[in-house]
Scaffold this active site. Structure first.
Site, PDB file in Angstrom:
ATOM      1  N   ARG A  41       1.051  -1.039   0.461  1.00  0.00           N
ATOM      2  CA  ARG A  41       0.139  -0.325   0.222  1.00  0.00           C
ATOM      3  C   ARG A  41       0.951   0.887   0.100  1.00  0.00           C
ATOM      4  O   ARG A  41       0.751   2.495  -0.161  1.00  0.00           O
ATOM      5  CB  ARG A  41      -0.905   0.587   1.065  1.00  0.00           C
ATOM      6  CG  ARG A  41      -1.666  -1.200   1.305  1.00  0.00           C
ATOM      7  CD  ARG A  41      -3.139  -0.928   2.527  1.00  0.00           C
ATOM      8  NE  ARG A  41      -4.014  -2.188   2.359  1.00  0.00           N
ATOM      9  CZ  ARG A  41      -3.840  -2.309   2.516  1.00  0.00           C
ATOM     10  NH1 ARG A  41      -3.033  -2.934   3.615  1.00  0.00           N
ATOM     11  NH2 ARG A  41      -5.180  -3.972   2.452  1.00  0.00           N
ATOM     12  N   GLU A  69       5.834 -15.980  -0.042  1.00  0.00           N
ATOM     13  CA  GLU A  69       5.451 -15.335  -0.952  1.00  0.00           C
ATOM     14  C   GLU A  69       5.838 -13.680  -1.248  1.00  0.00           C
ATOM     15  O   GLU A  69       6.059 -13.331  -1.893  1.00  0.00           O
ATOM     16  CB  GLU A  69       3.968 -14.924  -0.561  1.00  0.00           C
ATOM     17  CG  GLU A  69       2.925 -16.312  -1.160  1.00  0.00           C
ATOM     18  CD  GLU A  69       1.846 -16.278  -0.472  1.00  0.00           C
ATOM     19  OE1 GLU A  69       1.378 -14.986  -0.683  1.00  0.00           O
ATOM     20  OE2 GLU A  69       0.991 -17.796  -1.197  1.00  0.00           O
ATOM     21  N   LYS A  91      -9.796  -6.375  13.578  1.00  0.00           N
ATOM     22  CA  LYS A  91     -10.242  -7.552  14.266  1.00  0.00           C
ATOM     23  C   LYS A  91      -9.212  -8.575  13.801  1.00  0.00           C
ATOM     24  O   LYS A  91      -9.690  -9.582  12.540  1.00  0.00           O
ATOM     25  CB  LYS A  91     -11.745  -8.291  14.608  1.00  0.00           C
ATOM     26  CG  LYS A  91     -12.350  -7.224  15.649  1.00  0.00           C
ATOM     27  CD  LYS A  91     -13.834  -7.409  15.343  1.00  0.00           C
ATOM     28  CE  LYS A  91     -13.605  -8.761  16.983  1.00  0.00           C
ATOM     29  NZ  LYS A  91     -15.356  -9.228  17.619  1.00  0.00           N
TER      30      LYS A  91
END
Length: 151
Positions: A41, A69, A91
């Site tokens: 991001r 990965e 959460k």
């Protein structure tokens, strides 16, 4: 509980927390350096590699899969530092393991697909990079720096 999302399946525990796993990848048993990856991001920020558990996947296996990965490394999975809750509104519960890196791939899934980078940091430098934008991940590394080095 399992929820399908495009390109991923998310698993949740009985309390509705998303189940995640992560690894503090260390260069050697002395745990003086930790490997961080660039954020998908915010590519100028460094984070601890990790992600969601797949259905019926054990946390240790998920942690090893995620670092392959995201960071393109393999290694010896060691102790679990604990399970950490984060993003209380979202959460998440993340099981965090220590992994001693034994192999660094030249190319890996996220380097090819999203240009993700990896970099070795001293514990102090890693703490500096994580403190402002990833306080829960900062706490993983801080715990590593105070923990006895027992597998």
């Amino acid at each position: 509980m399992v929820k399908e999302k495009p390109n991923s399946t998310r698993t949740y525990d009985d309390e509705g927390y998303r189940q995640r796993a992560a690894c503090l990848c260390v260069r050697s048993e002395d745990e003086a350096e930790v490997l961080l990856v660039s954020s998908s991001r915010a590519p100028d920020r460094w984070i601890v590699p990790g992600g969601g558990l797949e259905p019926n996947e054990e946390p240790g296996m998920a942690a090893s899969r995620e670092v392959l990965e995201e960071a393109g490394v393999r290694g010896k999975l060691g102790r679990c530092l604990g399970v950490f809750e984060q993003n209380t509104e979202r959460k998440h519960r993340t099981a965090v393991f220590v992994l001693v890196v034994t192999e660094e791939l030249d190319e890996w899934e996220d380097s090819k697909s999203i240009g993700r980078k990896r970099k070795w940091f001293s514990i102090g430098d890693a703490l500096d990079h994580l403190e402002a934008h990833k306080p829960v991940q900062w706490s993983y590394v801080k715990l590593l720096s105070h923990n006895d080095k027992v597998p």
